[in-house]
Design a protein around this motif. Sequence first.
Motif, PDB file in Angstrom:
ATOM      1  N   LEU A  77      11.563   6.409  12.612  1.00 29.83           N
ATOM      2  CA  LEU A  77      10.396   6.918  12.036  1.00 29.83           C
ATOM      3  C   LEU A  77      10.493   6.397  10.471  1.00 29.83           C
ATOM      4  N   LEU A  78      10.901   6.300   9.271  1.00 28.84           N
ATOM      5  CA  LEU A  78      11.671   6.123   7.910  1.00 28.84           C
ATOM      6  C   LEU A  78      11.309   4.330   7.748  1.00 28.84           C
ATOM      7  N   LEU A  79      12.126   4.240   8.820  1.00 30.79           N
ATOM      8  CA  LEU A  79      12.644   2.514   8.953  1.00 30.79           C
ATOM      9  C   LEU A  79      10.985   2.149   9.324  1.00 30.79           C
ATOM     10  N   GLN A  80       9.976   2.453  10.156  1.00 32.18           N
ATOM     11  CA  GLN A  80       8.550   1.782  10.156  1.00 32.18           C
ATOM     12  C   GLN A  80       8.100   2.361   8.878  1.00 32.18           C
ATOM     13  N   VAL A  81       7.990   3.111   8.344  1.00 28.64           N
ATOM     14  CA  VAL A  81       7.615   3.240   6.648  1.00 28.64           C
ATOM     15  C   VAL A  81       8.264   2.170   6.247  1.00 28.64           C
ATOM     16  N   LEU A  82       9.287   1.869   5.632  1.00 29.30           N
ATOM     17  CA  LEU A  82       9.781   1.103   5.049  1.00 29.30           C
ATOM     18  C   LEU A  82       9.444  -0.412   5.426  1.00 29.30           C
ATOM     19  N   LEU A  83       8.950  -0.640   6.589  1.00 26.22           N
ATOM     20  CA  LEU A  83       8.325  -1.768   7.254  1.00 26.22           C
ATOM     21  C   LEU A  83       7.360  -2.250   7.124  1.00 26.22           C
ATOM     22  N   MET A  84       6.425  -1.272   5.945  1.00 26.52           N
ATOM     23  CA  MET A  84       4.938  -1.538   5.670  1.00 26.52           C
ATOM     24  C   MET A  84       4.427  -0.811   4.492  1.00 26.52           C
ATOM     25  N   ALA A  85       5.405  -0.971   4.091  1.00 31.23           N
ATOM     26  CA  ALA A  85       5.880   0.153   2.363  1.00 31.23           C
ATOM     27  C   ALA A  85       5.525  -1.215   1.362  1.00 31.23           C
ATOM     28  N   ARG A  86       5.314  -3.006   2.006  1.00 29.24           N
ATOM     29  CA  ARG A  86       4.591  -3.828   1.174  1.00 29.24           C
ATOM     30  C   ARG A  86       6.001  -4.206   0.007  1.00 29.24           C
ATOM     31  N   ILE A  87       6.914  -3.826   0.070  1.00 29.04           N
ATOM     32  CA  ILE A  87       8.239  -3.725  -0.570  1.00 29.04           C
ATOM     33  C   ILE A  87       8.099  -6.008  -0.357  1.00 29.04           C
ATOM     34  N   PRO A  88       7.867  -6.113  -2.005  1.00 32.63           N
ATOM     35  CA  PRO A  88       7.755  -8.046  -2.062  1.00 32.63           C
ATOM     36  C   PRO A  88       8.674  -8.052  -1.502  1.00 32.63           C
ATOM     37  N   LEU A  89      10.169  -8.129  -1.366  1.00 30.78           N
ATOM     38  CA  LEU A  89      11.506  -8.308  -0.756  1.00 30.78           C
ATOM     39  C   LEU A  89      11.440  -8.925   0.457  1.00 30.78           C
ATOM     40  N   VAL A  90      10.907  -7.814   1.338  1.00 32.39           N
ATOM     41  CA  VAL A  90      10.664  -7.419   2.616  1.00 32.39           C
ATOM     42  C   VAL A  90       9.681  -8.229   2.977  1.00 32.39           C
ATOM     43  N   VAL A 225       6.025   3.357  -5.394  1.00 32.87           N
ATOM     44  CA  VAL A 225       5.879   1.826  -6.093  1.00 32.87           C
ATOM     45  C   VAL A 225       5.236   0.957  -5.201  1.00 32.87           C
ATOM     46  N   TYR A 226       5.498   0.567  -4.117  1.00 32.64           N
ATOM     47  CA  TYR A 226       4.674  -0.304  -3.988  1.00 32.64           C
ATOM     48  C   TYR A 226       3.721  -0.165  -3.173  1.00 32.64           C
ATOM     49  N   ARG A 227       3.107   0.867  -2.846  1.00 33.55           N
ATOM     50  CA  ARG A 227       1.752   1.311  -2.493  1.00 33.55           C
ATOM     51  C   ARG A 227       0.747   1.549  -3.302  1.00 33.55           C
ATOM     52  N   ILE A 228       1.399   2.422  -4.024  1.00 29.62           N
ATOM     53  CA  ILE A 228       1.071   3.355  -5.100  1.00 29.62           C
ATOM     54  C   ILE A 228       0.566   2.987  -6.442  1.00 29.62           C
ATOM     55  N   GLY A 229       1.892   2.210  -7.158  1.00 30.64           N
ATOM     56  CA  GLY A 229       2.268   2.147  -8.204  1.00 30.64           C
ATOM     57  C   GLY A 229       2.175   0.392  -8.703  1.00 30.64           C
ATOM     58  N   LEU A 230       2.625  -0.225  -8.090  1.00 28.20           N
ATOM     59  CA  LEU A 230       2.330  -1.371  -8.064  1.00 28.20           C
ATOM     60  C   LEU A 230       0.765  -1.973  -8.348  1.00 28.20           C
ATOM     61  N   PRO A 231       0.068  -1.784  -7.268  1.00 31.34           N
ATOM     62  CA  PRO A 231      -1.752  -2.048  -7.149  1.00 31.34           C
ATOM     63  C   PRO A 231      -2.407  -1.536  -8.228  1.00 31.34           C
ATOM     64  N   ALA A 232      -1.882   0.039  -8.687  1.00 29.94           N
ATOM     65  CA  ALA A 232      -2.717  -0.075 -10.200  1.00 29.94           C
ATOM     66  C   ALA A 232      -2.323  -0.709 -10.994  1.00 29.94           C
ATOM     67  N   TRP A 233      -1.115  -0.952 -11.396  1.00 26.42           N
ATOM     68  CA  TRP A 233      -0.468  -1.589 -12.157  1.00 26.42           C
ATOM     69  C   TRP A 233      -1.372  -2.723 -12.505  1.00 26.42           C
ATOM     70  N   ARG A 234      -1.924  -4.266 -11.439  1.00 23.80           N
ATOM     71  CA  ARG A 234      -1.978  -4.759 -11.319  1.00 23.80           C
ATOM     72  C   ARG A 234      -3.818  -4.793 -11.611  1.00 23.80           C
ATOM     73  N   ASN A 235      -3.809  -3.845 -11.299  1.00 15.97           N
ATOM     74  CA  ASN A 235      -5.798  -3.673 -10.977  1.00 15.97           C
ATOM     75  C   ASN A 235      -5.759  -3.522 -12.317  1.00 15.97           C
ATOM     76  N   TRP A 236      -4.852  -2.680 -13.307  1.00 11.62           N
ATOM     77  CA  TRP A 236      -5.215  -1.905 -14.371  1.00 11.62           C
ATOM     78  C   TRP A 236      -5.393  -3.608 -15.306  1.00 11.62           C
ATOM     79  N   ARG A 237      -4.424  -4.012 -15.005  1.00 14.39           N
ATOM     80  CA  ARG A 237      -3.714  -5.548 -15.186  1.00 14.39           C
ATOM     81  C   ARG A 237      -4.895  -6.999 -15.343  1.00 14.39           C
ATOM     82  N   HIS A 238      -5.249  -6.799 -13.756  1.00 16.68           N
ATOM     83  CA  HIS A 238      -6.140  -8.099 -14.204  1.00 16.68           C
ATOM     84  C   HIS A 238      -7.796  -7.687 -13.952  1.00 16.68           C
TER      85      HIS A 238
END
Length: 469
Positions: A77-90, A225-238
């Motif tokens: 279940l936790l691996l499933q969360v990580l799979l769809m956490a939009r981690i750039p490396l993954v 970080v990747y589902r909330i923080g990074l999108p929020a930062w990019r939306n503020w920046r762009h």
Amino acid sequence: MTATATATATATPVHRADPRTTPRWYPDVGGTAAALSLLIVVALWVGNGGVQQLIGGGAEAVSAAGRLTGLLASDLLLLQVLLMARIPLVERAFGQDRLARWHRWAGFTSFWLMVVHIVTITLGYAAAANTNAVAELWDMIWTYPGMLLATAGTLALVMVVATSIRAARRKLRYESWHLLHLYAYLGVGLALPHQLWTGADFVASAASRTYWWTLYGVSAGAVLVYRIGLPAWRNWRHRLVVDRVVPEGPGLTSVYLSGQRLAELPARAGQFFQWRFLAGPGWSRANPYSLSATPHGEQLRITVKDLGDGSSRVAGLRPGTKVLVEGPYGKLTGESYSGGPVVLIACGIGVTPLLSLLGELPYRAGEATLIYRARTEAELAFRGELEWFARHRGVRVVTLLGPRADRPSWLPADLAGRADSEMLREVAPEVAAAHVYVCGPEAWTAPVRAAALAAGVPADRLHTELFAW
């Protein structure tokens, strides 16, 4: 601005925001880490006496089996969360199509392991207490610490799994399915107190506590970080806004978007974003749309087909409408292309990411072939741009029109008597030596992949993106 002028403005491969290539060892490391996590769970169970209890038989053996299935279910279940956490490396290593398949497999496997866990733990505890299984389950829910929360979490996961079955998904709008799917996070969160307070294998040793706290922390951190923080930062920046909306044909609309510092947005041709247009009801539900023109640092363009509530509102967007995005996502990019023949095969609206790739890939005149599958002449979009590519960059455009064949095939009905791979070699003689990019519905993409492999295309040169959810 005419379609030809638009093509001229976006077709020259002048901008690659993220030119890095993904190391080939990324997927191996990711797969090894996932397998290792399952082995660690089993090893911790063994270290906590699981094998001895299993060999001992009786109620203790049933409970030990229940603990193991519960631990494996939690890990998946936790691996499933990580799979769809939009981690750039993954994302870069595997691509959305493969991640979605693994996410689905991990989800269903985890669910059935969870069911076995509930049944075996209940039976084991009931046998040990010499009581009725139903009464034991009721007593566990109401008296064991954290079990009421775990029960609520289980119900949330049951709803997610039920709505993920293909037959159920076909009856749901994408927006409804996506909203219901978010309850998986609630299910995972509600299960944690139960493990903390009553999970024997969670609290049995320092190694167990360290492993599980680390896995929960990494999973929660990745989502934040990747589902909330990074999108929020990019939306503020762009600060993306709708620049203009252009009808492309029956039920087909292009949206041009402007913003700040777009040259720094790490988007590549062939990728997609999750889009939210802040224009009234429905803005909170994101929809995935691919870039339909090469990102060049000044504007972005998506093209949307009217297929549901979210897409139908796009045609009515007004200039100045604010836009929130998540992304970019997807591995249908030219990062591994170093020259030579290119064959792009599209079905319907699947032409959009391939159109953006035509603008970015540095092929020479005569090296690129676009095969465009549609039911009717009226469904062919971007005629002006395709003509521009044909004249100025030597792209050969082949259209295949007609209804679906009555067998699994990428060909229209009037060509269904031909072998799929034979027809592909005839339409694109250079296909075996080419990089092949495919985008379309899942049921159509599978025969294309099979035909390309049968025609001699190496698997590492076959790139696909499914228009499915």
